[in-house]
Design an enzyme around this catalytic site. Structure first.
Site, PDB file in Angstrom:
ATOM      1  N   ASN A  99     -14.790  59.477   3.917  1.00  0.00           N
ATOM      2  CA  ASN A  99     -14.662  60.469   4.987  1.00  0.00           C
ATOM      3  C   ASN A  99     -15.954  61.269   5.090  1.00  0.00           C
ATOM      4  O   ASN A  99     -16.888  61.077   4.314  1.00  0.00           O
ATOM      5  CB  ASN A  99     -13.439  61.363   4.764  1.00  0.00           C
ATOM      6  CG  ASN A  99     -13.538  62.147   3.480  1.00  0.00           C
ATOM      7  OD1 ASN A  99     -14.421  62.977   3.319  1.00  0.00           O
ATOM      8  ND2 ASN A  99     -12.631  61.878   2.544  1.00  0.00           N
ATOM      9  N   ARG A 100     -15.989  62.180   6.043  1.00  0.00           N
ATOM     10  CA  ARG A 100     -17.253  62.855   6.385  1.00  0.00           C
ATOM     11  C   ARG A 100     -17.532  64.119   5.578  1.00  0.00           C
ATOM     12  O   ARG A 100     -18.461  64.850   5.898  1.00  0.00           O
ATOM     13  CB  ARG A 100     -17.237  63.249   7.858  1.00  0.00           C
ATOM     14  CG  ARG A 100     -17.305  62.091   8.792  1.00  0.00           C
ATOM     15  CD  ARG A 100     -17.416  62.609  10.215  1.00  0.00           C
ATOM     16  NE  ARG A 100     -17.077  61.587  11.172  1.00  0.00           N
ATOM     17  CZ  ARG A 100     -17.910  60.620  11.545  1.00  0.00           C
ATOM     18  NH1 ARG A 100     -19.115  60.567  11.037  1.00  0.00           N
ATOM     19  NH2 ARG A 100     -17.524  59.724  12.425  1.00  0.00           N
TER      20      ARG A 100
END
Ligand code: CTP
Length: 407
Positions: free
Chosen positions: A213-214
């Protein structure tokens, strides 16, 4: 501590129209040399004494002076929020009067009214004015509301006069500003153990591929830095590779949710404050391949299963008195979802953010968040640095810890 996630503190230096404005040049330079981020704000009258260019050249940003000529529709609140300290030097009788009476007809007075940070003023005026009962009353009122005042000295005044009201010397003002800035964000966590998780977990598909994820990890790192500055012993369980480890933190590198879980469970046994700032994957690949999946083998079917909820586990298995902080990135009805998470996961504090609002969330320097606890109204912090978020949350965690047992 605004403006960037770094430790640099911001001084909004307001210069009003008195002859002592020339001494504010020295103040700007000294503050800048001490490593502060200096934002000069001048009244129109101040510009009669010293040119804007002088302040712009010696500060971190160009001079601001208008409420209107800016791309920012609300320059006064933006500046006030970024400030760790608003310093007014010189502070004329007029500025002091406006501040004491809540007037705000220019950028300097509007910043003062909007400021939630510490405010330091360095009065400068003629003796007759300094001794005037209205000025005395305004000064006493401001002092009573927590404004710090560098008392003026006796000396040469404008027009060759001599007497009380001369602005204190730049080195005295800077020393007082420094003292106030050192207090900002200082929380006494000496003797406490703080465990922080940071970054996004990576759930392997095969030895070369993963689901991630970011999350940048910056918020978790800010927690570690603030806790270290407060004297805590800090463990940072992190998936992050590209941020420098905070000086003095015990680093535990992990990759997957299950590795993070094992580390957090172990470290939480002796922790006083636990901060689950990591973006833990909710799913992992059920059947992780030990060999690289070859393209020629066709499109793989990847079955996902839930990961363990680390925060919920820690919330339900406290071994000692500790405060547990979780995060919630929400859309829709953020505060209610966050409150639900608070009880569902057994946390003491949930730091929520509305990921649809500007300046919030992953990979940004600033964050707009709200803090929820049971039986309390939410606290909203808008466009503040991640360090500031950490300071407010850790200060609150400390209060909870000192207020009674939760085992
Ligand atoms: N968290 C955790 N373990 C997980 C998933 C999340 O410890 N497996 C923690 C995060 O570190 C964060 C909080 O839980 O502190 C965020 O929860 P979130 O994933 O938003 O909650 P969910 O339970 O997934 O709720 P929902 O999907 O309904 O938003």
């Amino acid at each position: 501590m605004r403006s960037s996630g770094s430790t640099q503190k911001t001084v909004v230096l307001c210069i009003s129209g008195g002859i002592a404005a020339y001494k504010a040049v020295e103040i700007a330079r000294r503050l800048f040399d001490l490593g502060y981020h200096v934002v000069p704000v001048m009244t129109e009258d101040a510009k009669r004494f010293v040119g804007e260019t002088t302040f712009s050249a010696l500060s971190s940003e160009p001079v601001r002076s208008s409420l209107w000529n800016s791309t920012d529709p609300v320059p006064h609140t933006t500046l006030a929020r970024r400030a760790d300290l608003v310093l007014v030097a010189p502070a004329t009788a007029n500025v002091i009067s406006k501040f004491a009476n809540g007037a705000s007809d220019d950028l300097v007075s509007a910043v003062l009214i909007a400021a939630r940070s510490k405010v330091l003023i360095a009065p400068a005026m003629h003796t007759e004015m300094w001794e005037n009962p209205a000025v005395r009353r305004n000064i006493e009122f401001l002092a009573a509301t927590g404004v710090s005042i560098v008392q003026p000295g006796v000396g040469r005044l404008a027009g060759g006069d001599f007497g009380a009201g001369r602005m204190a010397e730049p080195h005295e003002i800077v020393a007082m500003a420094q003292g106030l800035l050192e207090e900002v964000g200082k929380i006494d966590l000496a003797g406490l153990e703080v465990v922080v998780s940071a970054g996004g977990t990576r759930e392997a598909i095969d030895p070369v591929r993963f689901i991630g994820n970011r999350s940048s990890g910056r918020q978790g790192y800010a927690f570690a830095e603030v806790a270290l500055a407060g004297g805590a012993s800090v463990s940072l369980v992190s998936t992050v590779e590209n941020l420098p480890p905070p000086n003095g933190a015990k680093m535990v590198s992990v990759e997957s949710a299950s590795e993070m879980s094992a580390a957090m469970k172990e470290l939480s046994k002796t922790a006083d404050i636990i901060v689950m700032a990591a973006a833990v994957a909710d799913f992992r690949v059920e059947d992780q391949k030990s060999q690289k999946i070859k393209k020629g083998d066709g499109v793989p079917e990847i079955r996902l299963v839930h990961t363990e909820d680390i925060l919920a586990y820690l919330g339900a298995n406290r071994s000692r008195r500790q405060v547990i902080v979780g995060f919630a990135a929400e859309t829709g009805d953020p505060e209610n979802y966050a409150r639900d998470k608070l009880s569902r996961k057994g946390a003491d504090i949930i730091v929520g953010n509305d990921v649809t609002s500007p300046g919030a969330g992953f990979a940004t320097e600033t964050n707009s968040v709200f803090i929820v606890e049971s039986d309390r109204d939410a606290t909203y912090l808008e466009r503040v640095s991640k360090r500031r978020v950490a300071e407010v949350v850790l200060a609150r965690a400390l209060e909870i810890l000192s207020s009674g047992p939760k085992v």
